[in-house]
Motif scaffolding. Structure first.
Motif, short mmCIF file in Angstrom:
data_model
loop_
_atom_site.label_atom_id
_atom_site.label_comp_id
_atom_site.label_asym_id
_atom_site.label_seq_id
_atom_site.Cartn_x
_atom_site.Cartn_y
_atom_site.Cartn_z
N SER A 41 0.82 -1.21 0.00
CA SER A 41 0.00 0.00 0.00
C SER A 41 0.86 1.26 0.00
N GLN A 42 2.11 1.13 0.47
CA GLN A 42 3.04 2.27 0.46
C GLN A 42 4.38 1.83 -0.13
N ALA A 43 4.94 2.65 -0.99
CA ALA A 43 6.22 2.35 -1.60
C ALA A 43 7.33 2.20 -0.56
N ALA A 44 7.25 2.97 0.52
CA ALA A 44 8.28 2.89 1.56
C ALA A 44 8.35 1.48 2.13
N ASP A 45 7.20 0.82 2.31
CA ASP A 45 7.18 -0.55 2.81
C ASP A 45 7.78 -1.53 1.80
N ALA A 46 7.52 -1.31 0.54
CA ALA A 46 8.10 -2.17 -0.51
C ALA A 46 9.62 -2.02 -0.54
N ILE A 47 10.09 -0.80 -0.39
CA ILE A 47 11.54 -0.55 -0.39
C ILE A 47 12.17 -1.20 0.83
N ARG A 48 11.55 -1.05 1.98
CA ARG A 48 12.07 -1.69 3.19
C ARG A 48 12.14 -3.21 3.01
N PHE A 49 11.08 -3.79 2.48
CA PHE A 49 11.06 -5.24 2.25
C PHE A 49 12.19 -5.66 1.31
N ALA A 50 12.35 -4.92 0.22
CA ALA A 50 13.38 -5.26 -0.76
C ALA A 50 14.79 -5.21 -0.15
N ILE A 51 15.06 -4.21 0.66
CA ILE A 51 16.41 -4.03 1.22
C ILE A 51 16.63 -4.89 2.46
N GLU A 52 15.66 -4.95 3.34
CA GLU A 52 15.88 -5.58 4.64
C GLU A 52 15.46 -7.05 4.70
N VAL A 53 14.59 -7.49 3.80
CA VAL A 53 14.08 -8.86 3.88
C VAL A 53 14.56 -9.75 2.75
N LEU A 54 14.52 -9.25 1.52
CA LEU A 54 14.91 -10.07 0.38
C LEU A 54 16.38 -10.47 0.46
N PRO A 55 16.70 -11.69 0.05
CA PRO A 55 18.13 -12.05 -0.09
C PRO A 55 18.76 -11.16 -1.16
N SER A 56 20.03 -10.87 -1.01
CA SER A 56 20.69 -9.95 -1.94
C SER A 56 20.61 -10.44 -3.39
N ALA A 57 20.63 -11.74 -3.61
CA ALA A 57 20.51 -12.28 -4.97
C ALA A 57 19.15 -11.93 -5.57
N SER A 58 18.11 -11.93 -4.77
CA SER A 58 16.78 -11.56 -5.25
C SER A 58 16.69 -10.07 -5.51
N LEU A 59 17.34 -9.27 -4.68
CA LEU A 59 17.31 -7.82 -4.87
C LEU A 59 17.91 -7.44 -6.21
N LEU A 60 18.97 -8.12 -6.62
CA LEU A 60 19.63 -7.79 -7.89
C LEU A 60 18.68 -7.89 -9.08
N GLY A 61 17.73 -8.79 -9.02
CA GLY A 61 16.79 -8.95 -10.11
C GLY A 61 15.45 -8.29 -9.84
N SER A 62 15.38 -7.42 -8.86
CA SER A 62 14.10 -6.83 -8.46
C SER A 62 13.72 -5.62 -9.29
N LEU A 63 12.42 -5.40 -9.34
CA LEU A 63 11.87 -4.24 -10.04
C LEU A 63 10.74 -3.69 -9.18
N LEU A 64 10.81 -2.41 -8.89
CA LEU A 64 9.77 -1.71 -8.12
C LEU A 64 9.01 -0.82 -9.09
N GLU A 65 7.68 -0.93 -9.07
CA GLU A 65 6.87 -0.08 -9.93
C GLU A 65 5.97 0.79 -9.07
#
Length: 109
Positions: A41-65
């Protein structure tokens, strides 16, 4: 050059409160093209999830829209590190998986 200027403007005018879609690479699968999808519901939460929760290998292939703008892993990191990021950041302790909140001050940036 125009693309760089547009990207810089998109990062500067970023709305952390807008809804966001996060597509991340699934780690450990033979077919690396498979993506996981989450809606926030908020981009800030998506960014936090991507940086703090996702494994770094997943972050490399991530896309935020967000608001029809797409941001890759480097942009996601810049948005998280930006002084306008509205949520409290967390850092790893001694290289472990344990994350603790950290206050960011102007002298830390």
């Amino acid at each position: 050059m125009a693309i760089d200027a547009e990207r810089a403007q998109a990062l500067t005018m970023f709305d952390y409160g807008a809804s966001a879609d996060l597509y991340s690479a699934r780690v450990g699968l033979k077919n690396r093209r498979k993506m996981a999808y989450r809606r926030f519901s908020q981009a800030a939460d998506a960014i936090r999830f991507a940086i703090e929760v996702l494994p770094s290998a997943s972050l490399l292939g991530s896309l935020l829209e967000v608001e029809e703008q797409r941001f890759g892993a480097n942009d996601i990191r810049r948005l998280y590190d930006d002084c306008d990021y509205p949520l409290q950041r967390c850092v790893a302790v001694d290289g472990s998986d344990v994350l603790l909140p950290v206050e960011v001050t102007a002298s830390d940036e």
